[in-house]
Design an enzyme around this catalytic site. Structure first.
Site, short mmCIF file in Angstrom:
data_model
loop_
_atom_site.label_atom_id
_atom_site.label_comp_id
_atom_site.label_asym_id
_atom_site.label_seq_id
_atom_site.Cartn_x
_atom_site.Cartn_y
_atom_site.Cartn_z
N HIS A 125 1.14 -4.32 7.56
CA HIS A 125 1.40 -5.20 8.70
C HIS A 125 1.72 -4.32 9.91
CE1 HIS A 125 2.93 -8.15 5.42
NE2 HIS A 125 1.62 -8.11 5.48
N CYS A 155 -3.75 -4.96 6.93
CA CYS A 155 -4.09 -5.65 5.68
C CYS A 155 -5.00 -6.83 6.00
CB CYS A 155 -2.82 -6.13 4.98
SG CYS A 155 -3.13 -7.03 3.45
N PHE A 174 0.85 -1.19 0.00
CA PHE A 174 0.00 0.00 0.00
C PHE A 174 0.89 1.24 0.00
CE2 PHE A 174 -1.97 -3.55 2.17
CZ PHE A 174 -3.21 -3.63 1.57
N SER A 234 -6.79 -7.80 -1.07
CA SER A 234 -6.31 -7.20 0.17
C SER A 234 -6.79 -5.76 0.26
CB SER A 234 -4.78 -7.22 0.22
OG SER A 234 -4.30 -8.55 0.26
N ALA A 293 -7.92 -12.17 12.63
CA ALA A 293 -7.47 -13.35 13.38
C ALA A 293 -6.85 -12.96 14.72
CB ALA A 293 -6.48 -14.14 12.54
N THR A 338 4.39 12.27 7.83
CA THR A 338 5.78 12.64 8.07
C THR A 338 5.96 12.98 9.55
OG1 THR A 338 6.02 13.52 5.83
CG2 THR A 338 7.63 14.25 7.46
N THR A 343 -7.94 -9.72 4.30
CA THR A 343 -8.29 -10.41 3.06
C THR A 343 -9.80 -10.51 2.91
OG1 THR A 343 -6.26 -11.73 3.18
CG2 THR A 343 -8.04 -12.56 1.77
#
Length: 202
Positions: free
Chosen positions: A107, A49, A2, A42, A69, A152, A51
């Site tokens: 992640h 992220c 991404f 995704s 999960a 930033t 699914t």
């Protein structure tokens, strides 16, 4: 992969804990074209992220289902998500897309806590704190992803850091609703992580 450029704000419209609470099936309503959402795609949700396991249209609005999960629930703010929670959404990067933010894996590394919010003319300044393990990857003028938004870093002081948010970002993401004491997902810059690893191996 991404870029941290949010393309929609979704809302959790269905929430079903399964597997003894170790898995949450979420249905997220959004403005994406349902015909472009394939099972297995995704979509980053507040920087996580997830699914797609199904999608459709209800009441003229697109929805898609994802599973959060156990590890996601343990390490991110997903453990606090509920019906009505608003989420910053981003579709996966395609070859040829404009890279407007920075490379983001989706992640999340952990959680940052908002220490303070200061509303300034035409922008807002947030001070956040995180763990010492993650703070070592954060540098002034470096990139950081907070709830899926590429930002930033403005200043750094030990385990705290600040970011300045422009009006456009306040308007098109959930950052406008952030308050002191809230938790947000944090993903450190991949380049900083690799640079640290190279230094450690010398």
């Amino acid at each position: 992969m991404f870029t941290g450029i949010v393309t929609d704000i979704g809302e959790i419209v269905s929430f079903t804990p399964t597997a003894q609470g170790q898995l949450h099936r979420l249905r997220i309503a959004c403005r994406y074209d349902q015909t472009t959402i394939a099972d297995g795609a995704s979509i980053a949700s507040n920087g996580v992220c997830l699914t797609v396991v199904g999608s459709g249209i209800a009441d003229g609005k697109t929805w898609y289902d994802v599973d959060a999960a156990a590890e996601t629930l343990a390490l991110t703010t997903a453990k606090h998500w509920k019906l009505g929670t608003k989420l910053n959404l981003e579709r996966a990067l395609k070859i040829g897309d404009e890279l407007g933010g920075h490379i983001v894996a989706g992640h999340a590394d952990g959680i940052a806590t908002i220490v303070s919010r200061e509303d300034l003319p035409d922008m807002a300044r947030f001070v956040l704190s995180t763990t010492r393990e993650l703070a070592r990857f954060i540098a002034t003028k470096g990139s950081i992803t907070l709830d899926g938004v590429s930002l930033t870093v403005n200043t750094v002081d030990d385990v705290t850091f600040s970011v300045l948010i422009i009006p456009h970002t306040l308007d098109v993401t959930t950052i406008g609703s952030w308050k002191a004491g809230a938790e947000v997902n944090i993903e450190v810059d991949l380049m900083a992580r690799y640079a640290a690893r190279l230094t450690e191996m010398k």
